[in-house]
Design an enzyme around this catalytic site. Structure first.
Site, PDB file in Angstrom:
ATOM      1  N   PRO A   1      40.815  61.085 -14.729  1.00 54.17           N
ATOM      2  CA  PRO A   1      41.612  59.916 -15.082  1.00 54.17           C
ATOM      3  C   PRO A   1      42.278  59.227 -13.892  1.00 54.17           C
ATOM      4  CG  PRO A   1      42.731  61.917 -15.752  1.00 54.17           C
ATOM      5  CD  PRO A   1      41.362  62.312 -15.316  1.00 54.17           C
ATOM      6  N   ASN A   2      42.283  57.923 -13.981  1.00 52.86           N
ATOM      7  CA  ASN A   2      42.951  57.010 -13.064  1.00 52.86           C
ATOM      8  C   ASN A   2      42.279  56.873 -11.704  1.00 52.86           C
ATOM      9  OD1 ASN A   2      45.082  56.307 -14.916  1.00 52.86           O
ATOM     10  ND2 ASN A   2      45.882  58.358 -14.553  1.00 52.86           N
TER      11      ASN A   2
ATOM     12  N   ASN B   1      37.055  66.359  -9.171  1.00 54.93           N
ATOM     13  CA  ASN B   1      38.421  65.879  -9.008  1.00 54.93           C
ATOM     14  C   ASN B   1      38.870  65.528 -10.417  1.00 54.93           C
ATOM     15  OD1 ASN B   1      40.815  64.554  -8.634  1.00 54.93           O
ATOM     16  ND2 ASN B   1      40.138  63.394  -6.854  1.00 54.93           N
TER      17      ASN B   1
ATOM     18  N   ASP C   1      37.704  76.229 -19.339  1.00 59.32           N
ATOM     19  CA  ASP C   1      36.755  76.974 -20.173  1.00 59.32           C
ATOM     20  C   ASP C   1      35.325  76.460 -20.017  1.00 59.32           C
ATOM     21  OD1 ASP C   1      38.834  78.543 -21.070  1.00 59.32           O
ATOM     22  OD2 ASP C   1      38.927  77.628 -23.068  1.00 59.32           O
TER      23      ASP C   1
ATOM     24  N   TYR D   1      47.147  57.846  -2.202  1.00 61.14           N
ATOM     25  CA  TYR D   1      45.712  58.026  -2.420  1.00 61.14           C
ATOM     26  C   TYR D   1      44.824  57.269  -1.442  1.00 61.14           C
ATOM     27  CZ  TYR D   1      47.386  60.034  -6.768  1.00 61.14           C
ATOM     28  OH  TYR D   1      48.046  60.808  -7.683  1.00 61.14           O
TER      29      TYR D   1
ATOM     30  N   ARG E   1      45.936  51.817  -6.663  1.00 58.75           N
ATOM     31  CA  ARG E   1      46.907  52.750  -7.245  1.00 58.75           C
ATOM     32  C   ARG E   1      47.562  53.577  -6.139  1.00 58.75           C
ATOM     33  NH1 ARG E   1      45.722  58.493  -9.862  1.00 58.75           N
ATOM     34  NH2 ARG E   1      47.836  58.986 -10.514  1.00 58.75           N
TER      35      ARG E   1
ATOM     36  N   ARG F   1      52.423  69.621 -10.271  1.00 61.77           N
ATOM     37  CA  ARG F   1      51.079  69.487  -9.684  1.00 61.77           C
ATOM     38  C   ARG F   1      50.656  70.720  -8.885  1.00 61.77           C
ATOM     39  NH1 ARG F   1      49.606  64.066 -10.409  1.00 61.77           N
ATOM     40  NH2 ARG F   1      51.385  62.660 -10.474  1.00 61.77           N
TER      41      ARG F   1
ATOM     42  N   HIS G   1      40.894  67.181  -4.264  1.00 60.37           N
ATOM     43  CA  HIS G   1      41.992  66.240  -4.509  1.00 60.37           C
ATOM     44  C   HIS G   1      42.215  65.418  -3.250  1.00 60.37           C
ATOM     45  CE1 HIS G   1      43.031  68.135  -8.279  1.00 60.37           C
ATOM     46  NE2 HIS G   1      42.867  69.296  -7.658  1.00 60.37           N
ATOM     47  N   LEU G   2      42.430  64.144  -3.413  1.00 55.91           N
ATOM     48  CA  LEU G   2      42.691  63.269  -2.276  1.00 55.91           C
ATOM     49  C   LEU G   2      44.023  63.601  -1.617  1.00 55.91           C
ATOM     50  CD1 LEU G   2      41.507  59.997  -4.003  1.00 55.91           C
ATOM     51  CD2 LEU G   2      40.348  61.163  -2.115  1.00 55.91           C
ATOM     52  N   SER G   3      45.034  63.847  -2.431  1.00 52.81           N
ATOM     53  CA  SER G   3      46.359  64.172  -1.905  1.00 52.81           C
ATOM     54  C   SER G   3      46.547  65.689  -1.876  1.00 52.81           C
ATOM     55  CB  SER G   3      47.445  63.533  -2.778  1.00 52.81           C
ATOM     56  OG  SER G   3      47.466  64.131  -4.067  1.00 52.81           O
TER      57      SER G   3
ATOM     58  N   ARG H   1      53.565  67.819  -3.500  1.00 58.77           N
ATOM     59  CA  ARG H   1      53.977  66.789  -4.446  1.00 58.77           C
ATOM     60  C   ARG H   1      54.869  67.424  -5.518  1.00 58.77           C
ATOM     61  NH1 ARG H   1      49.237  63.212  -6.298  1.00 58.77           N
ATOM     62  NH2 ARG H   1      51.016  61.970  -6.972  1.00 58.77           N
TER      63      ARG H   1
ATOM     64  N   HIS I   1      46.011  69.944 -14.021  1.00 57.81           N
ATOM     65  CA  HIS I   1      47.264  70.642 -14.298  1.00 57.81           C
ATOM     66  C   HIS I   1      47.512  70.883 -15.781  1.00 57.81           C
ATOM     67  CE1 HIS I   1      47.621  69.233 -10.228  1.00 57.81           C
ATOM     68  NE2 HIS I   1      47.575  68.001 -10.663  1.00 57.81           N
TER      69      HIS I   1
ATOM     70  N   ALA J   1      44.812  64.358 -13.132  1.00 55.51           N
ATOM     71  CA  ALA J   1      45.921  65.011 -13.827  1.00 55.51           C
ATOM     72  C   ALA J   1      45.459  66.120 -14.767  1.00 55.51           C
ATOM     73  CB  ALA J   1      46.733  63.973 -14.601  1.00 55.51           C
TER      74      ALA J   1
ATOM     75  N   GLU K   1      36.770  72.233  -6.308  1.00 49.04           N
ATOM     76  CA  GLU K   1      37.846  71.351  -6.754  1.00 49.04           C
ATOM     77  C   GLU K   1      38.296  70.518  -5.559  1.00 49.04           C
ATOM     78  OE1 GLU K   1      42.484  71.848  -8.285  1.00 49.04           O
ATOM     79  OE2 GLU K   1      41.130  73.567  -8.406  1.00 49.04           O
TER      80      GLU K   1
END
Length: 150
Positions: A11-12, A75, A88, A24, A19, A112, A101-103, A108, A81, A78, A99
């Site tokens: 998402p996002n 990625n 599963d 990001y 954003r 998170r 993540h950009l940040s 943070r 978390h 949200a 996995e």
């Protein structure tokens, strides 16, 4: 035989480039997809790059990757978390997943700091921006389809 890596985004991430650029970066998701395709080509891999805002769609794509890919980069945004369903799904298909993540999720907000993906991931790359996706591809390039080795 083509070695396909599914690169799945949650998402996002469709809003990248506009954003929270301080968090990001300025690159769009299309920019990142282009980086991944170029790096994958140089590594002899093929990528299937996707984004959705829907948790169930990510679960379906993980199932599909279990049948069609030798590994995945995820990625989950949200959902990292919050989603036991994504955890599963990865466990069910026993697919090697990195996995990304950009940040840096660890510097943070405290919510998170917990990843439901991490316990079923081959590895985690965070805080390096878009290059994290390329590093994940490099890590996977030297691996065979070794789902049962963990």
């Amino acid at each position: 035989m083509t070695r396909t890596v599914f690169i799945l985004n949650g998402p996002n991430l469709n809003l990248l480039g506009r954003r929270e650029p301080a968090t990001y970066g300025a690159e769009t998701l299309d920019d990142i997809a282009g980086r991944c395709r170029r790096r994958a080509d140089a590594l002899g891999l093929e990528v299937d790059f996707r984004q959705t805002n829907a948790e169930g769609t990510l679960v379906d794509w993980i199932h599909e990757a279990g049948d069609k890919a030798f590994a995945a980069i995820l990625n989950a945004g949200a959902y990292t978390h919050t989603s036991v369903a994504i955890h599963d799904a990865i466990r069910a298909v026993a697919l090697p997943v990195i996995e990304v993540h950009l940040s840096n999720i660890h510097n943070r907000e405290s919510f998170r700091h917990v990843s439901y993906i991490a316990p079923v991931a081959r590895g985690i790359i965070c805080g390096l921006g878009p290059v994290g996706y390329e590093l994940a591809l490099e890590a996977l390039a030297g691996q065979q389809d070794n789902r049962a080795t963990d």
